[in-house]
Design a protein around this motif. Structure first.
Motif, mmCIF file in Angstrom:
data_model
loop_
_atom_site.group_PDB
_atom_site.id
_atom_site.type_symbol
_atom_site.label_atom_id
_atom_site.label_comp_id
_atom_site.label_asym_id
_atom_site.label_seq_id
_atom_site.Cartn_x
_atom_site.Cartn_y
_atom_site.Cartn_z
ATOM 1 N N UNK A 1 0.838 -1.212 0.000
ATOM 2 C CA UNK A 1 0.000 0.000 0.000
ATOM 3 C C UNK A 1 0.862 1.246 0.000
ATOM 4 N N UNK A 2 1.953 1.256 0.741
ATOM 5 C CA UNK A 2 2.847 2.406 0.770
ATOM 6 C C UNK A 2 3.461 2.655 -0.605
ATOM 7 N N UNK A 3 3.814 1.533 -1.301
ATOM 8 C CA UNK A 3 4.369 1.690 -2.666
ATOM 9 C C UNK A 3 3.318 2.283 -3.604
ATOM 10 N N UNK A 4 2.089 1.812 -3.506
ATOM 11 C CA UNK A 4 1.023 2.356 -4.359
ATOM 12 C C UNK A 4 0.794 3.841 -4.076
ATOM 13 N N UNK A 5 0.778 4.199 -2.791
ATOM 14 C CA UNK A 5 0.589 5.607 -2.436
ATOM 15 C C UNK A 5 1.732 6.470 -2.926
ATOM 16 N N UNK A 6 2.977 5.974 -2.798
ATOM 17 C CA UNK A 6 4.121 6.753 -3.277
ATOM 18 C C UNK A 6 4.076 6.914 -4.799
ATOM 19 N N UNK A 7 3.615 5.853 -5.482
ATOM 20 C CA UNK A 7 3.495 5.942 -6.956
ATOM 21 C C UNK A 7 2.467 7.011 -7.341
ATOM 22 N N UNK A 8 1.339 7.017 -6.645
ATOM 23 C CA UNK A 8 0.300 8.028 -6.940
ATOM 24 C C UNK A 8 0.811 9.435 -6.667
ATOM 25 N N UNK A 9 1.523 9.605 -5.549
ATOM 26 C CA UNK A 9 2.069 10.928 -5.236
ATOM 27 C C UNK A 9 3.074 11.371 -6.298
ATOM 28 N N UNK A 10 3.862 10.398 -6.794
ATOM 29 C CA UNK A 10 4.827 10.747 -7.847
ATOM 30 C C UNK A 10 4.099 11.207 -9.118
ATOM 31 N N UNK A 11 3.035 10.453 -9.502
ATOM 32 C CA UNK A 11 2.257 10.848 -10.700
ATOM 33 C C UNK A 11 1.637 12.219 -10.517
ATOM 34 N N UNK A 12 1.088 12.486 -9.316
ATOM 35 C CA UNK A 12 0.475 13.794 -9.046
ATOM 36 C C UNK A 12 1.519 14.897 -9.098
ATOM 37 N N UNK A 13 2.707 14.645 -8.550
ATOM 38 C CA UNK A 13 3.758 15.661 -8.571
ATOM 39 C C UNK A 13 4.220 15.946 -9.987
ATOM 40 N N UNK A 14 4.335 14.859 -10.817
ATOM 41 C CA UNK A 14 4.731 15.064 -12.213
ATOM 42 C C UNK A 14 3.666 15.856 -12.971
ATOM 43 N N UNK A 15 2.399 15.556 -12.714
ATOM 44 C CA UNK A 15 1.315 16.284 -13.375
ATOM 45 C C UNK A 15 1.325 17.764 -12.988
ATOM 46 N N UNK A 16 1.542 18.014 -11.681
ATOM 47 C CA UNK A 16 1.606 19.409 -11.227
ATOM 48 C C UNK A 16 2.784 20.133 -11.865
ATOM 49 N N UNK A 17 3.921 19.445 -11.986
ATOM 50 C CA UNK A 17 5.084 20.079 -12.615
ATOM 51 C C UNK A 17 4.816 20.368 -14.100
ATOM 52 N N UNK A 18 4.240 19.385 -14.804
ATOM 53 C CA UNK A 18 3.952 19.596 -16.226
ATOM 54 C C UNK A 18 2.936 20.718 -16.438
ATOM 55 N N UNK A 19 1.935 20.781 -15.538
ATOM 56 C CA UNK A 19 0.958 21.874 -15.644
ATOM 57 C C UNK A 19 1.605 23.227 -15.431
ATOM 58 N N UNK A 20 2.503 23.316 -14.439
ATOM 59 C CA UNK A 20 3.192 24.588 -14.193
ATOM 60 C C UNK A 20 4.066 24.980 -15.380
ATOM 61 N N UNK A 21 4.761 23.980 -15.968
ATOM 62 C CA UNK A 21 5.586 24.289 -17.141
ATOM 63 C C UNK A 21 4.733 24.706 -18.335
ATOM 64 N N UNK A 22 3.555 24.066 -18.498
ATOM 65 C CA UNK A 22 2.659 24.443 -19.596
ATOM 66 C C UNK A 22 2.177 25.883 -19.443
ATOM 67 N N UNK A 23 1.824 26.257 -18.223
ATOM 68 C CA UNK A 23 1.431 27.654 -17.991
ATOM 69 C C UNK A 23 2.583 28.598 -18.268
ATOM 70 N N UNK A 24 3.808 28.167 -17.910
ATOM 71 C CA UNK A 24 4.973 29.026 -18.096
ATOM 72 C C UNK A 24 5.336 29.188 -19.571
ATOM 73 N N UNK A 25 5.206 28.122 -20.358
ATOM 74 C CA UNK A 25 5.681 28.148 -21.740
ATOM 75 C C UNK A 25 4.595 28.423 -22.776
ATOM 76 N N UNK A 26 3.339 28.211 -22.437
ATOM 77 C CA UNK A 26 2.272 28.336 -23.443
ATOM 78 C C UNK A 26 1.132 29.247 -23.007
ATOM 79 N N UNK A 27 0.529 28.958 -21.835
ATOM 80 C CA UNK A 27 -0.684 29.680 -21.441
ATOM 81 C C UNK A 27 -0.393 31.156 -21.182
ATOM 82 N N UNK A 28 0.548 31.439 -20.297
ATOM 83 C CA UNK A 28 0.831 32.841 -19.966
ATOM 84 C C UNK A 28 1.385 33.634 -21.157
ATOM 85 N N UNK A 29 2.320 33.064 -21.954
ATOM 86 C CA UNK A 29 2.747 33.817 -23.152
ATOM 87 C C UNK A 29 1.594 34.104 -24.119
#
Length: 408
Positions: free
Chosen positions: A180-208
């Motif tokens: 269960x801890x491995x599954x939770x860590x995997x989900x947190x990693x996916x969520x963190x990657x999604x948040x990072x990609x969203x922030x980069x998308x706003x930085x490189x595409x949305x805001x410009x």
């Protein structure tokens, strides 16, 4: 009158002289007012036929017109948009140069839109600075999630190894907790990657993209502000211009005034001749005109061109069939006149109404041998008959001030 006098000299006068000196008849005795027709019938008949013939020939080969106008072009003073006048820079009948400002419309709304766009650009720039921090935070969270996932996977792997060697050391509950801890860590990693990609998308595409949109709005507002000031496109005189601050100007319903260019109407006259003269009017013909704005003056002109269509025959498609009998006026042949000596046009303002006479000349054809023999002889005579219209035109030029000032 000139044609009648000339015809009488070669018809009635010889007839009278023959009867007076050859037949011995005397005026007041054998020739009286009561029998003048009978006694001079041959001379009177010949005089009438010759006078009509001369008048027809003269007015056909040397056409005259009372519709000669010094046409000129005007430029309507219009703004690109409707609005209320904020400031007026010129007065009526003022002379302006190309590029001079004439009036300005109120730009309060456009300036507010421009200021809003500037603030939006500043806001986006600030957000772009902040989003870099968010991207760095998201990267750290991804690394933290990956470390937690790696730790959980390592713990699970060690417990599984122990369980394979001795299943009594590790319980089922502990293995389930580690999975269960491995599954939770995997989900947190996916969520963190999604948040990072969203922030980069706003930085490189949305805001410009938002910044470019704000710049476009700013450019549009600045263009509207720039178009609010109306400038003179050519040198000329402003007429019928009575704008005051606060007036409403509309490019369709309410123009601001008229600009008369300086070069418009200089040396360009338009003459309207009868349709019967269409076959006679040719480029290069000599024309003499006299204008009411410059009396007692004969101005020599030359036919610069002849319009090959008659305006009365123009057709525009509509919802009704066109009947030719509905056209009341037959229309005229339009000729464009240019001065022989441009300085003679000094003192004749554009728009002046004039009268003119055109003279047929076939001297070049005769000199080239295109017209020979008896035809050349009669062509010389017909060309010389233009002197009658020339005398009439000069008489009109002399009588014009009297008719206008005394008998009008």
């Amino acid at each position: 009158m000139l044609e009648l006098i000339f015809s009488a000299l070669i018809t009635i006068v010889p007839d009278y002289l023959y009867r007076r000196y050859k037949q011995g008849k005397r005026w007041g005795h054998e020739i009286t007012l009561f029998n003048v027709w009978y006694e001079l019938r041959w001379g009177l008949t010949a005089c009438a036929i010759l006078a009509v013939t001369l008048i027809t020939i003269i007015f056909y080969f040397h056409p005259s017109t009372r519709k000669v106008t010094a046409v000129f072009r005007t430029v309507t003073i219009l703004s690109d948009r409707g609005g209320r006048v904020a400031e007026v820079y010129v007065t009526n009948n003022a002379r302006v140069k190309a590029g001079d400002a004439i009036f300005t419309l109120d730009t309060t709304r456009q300036e507010a839109a421009a200021e809003t766009a500037r603030r939006r650009i500043e806001e986006i720039d600030a957000t772009l600075g902040l989003i870099a921090t968010e991207v760095a935070t998201a990267e750290a969270r991804v690394k933290a999630a990956e470390a937690e996932l790696s730790q959980a996977e390592n713990d699970l792997q060690r417990r599984l190894s122990l369980a394979e060697r001795n299943d009594t050391v590790v319980s089922e509950q502990e293995l389930e907790r580690l999975q269960t801890a491995v599954s939770g860590a995997t989900s947190q990693r996916v969520a963190a990657i999604s948040a990072r990609d969203g922030a980069k998308l706003r930085q490189t595409a949305v805001l410009p993209a938002q910044k470019e949109s704000a710049r476009a709005v700013l450019q549009e507002a600045e263009n509207e502000i720039a178009k609010s000031t109306v400038f003179a496109e050519v040198d000329g005189t402003v007429t019928q211009f009575l704008l005051k601050p606060g007036d409403i100007v509309n490019p369709i319903l309410r123009p601001a005034g008229i600009l008369v260019p300086e070069i418009s109407g200089q040396g360009r006259f338009v003459a309207a001749f009868g349709q019967i003269s269409a076959s006679v009017l040719k480029p290069g013909m000599l024309v003499e005109i006299t204008c009411a704005s410059k009396p007692l003056t004969i101005v020599p002109m030359i036919v610069d061109g002849v319009q090959n269509t008659i305006a009365a025959g123009q057709f525009r498609p509509g919802d009704a069939l066109v009947d030719s009998q509905d056209r009341a006026r037959p229309g005229t042949v339009t000729a464009f006149l240019a001065p022989v000596f441009p300085r003679h046009l000094e003192g004749i303002p554009p728009g002046s109404a004039c009268i003119g006479v055109a003279y047929t000349s076939r001297a070049k054809e005769i000199d080239k041998g295109e017209i020979t023999g008896l035809s050349a002889f009669f062509a010389r005579i017909v060309d010389g008959m233009g002197i009658a219209n020339a005398i009439v035109l000069r008489a009109q030029a002399i009588l014009l001030p009297v008719k206008t000032l005394v008998f009008s």
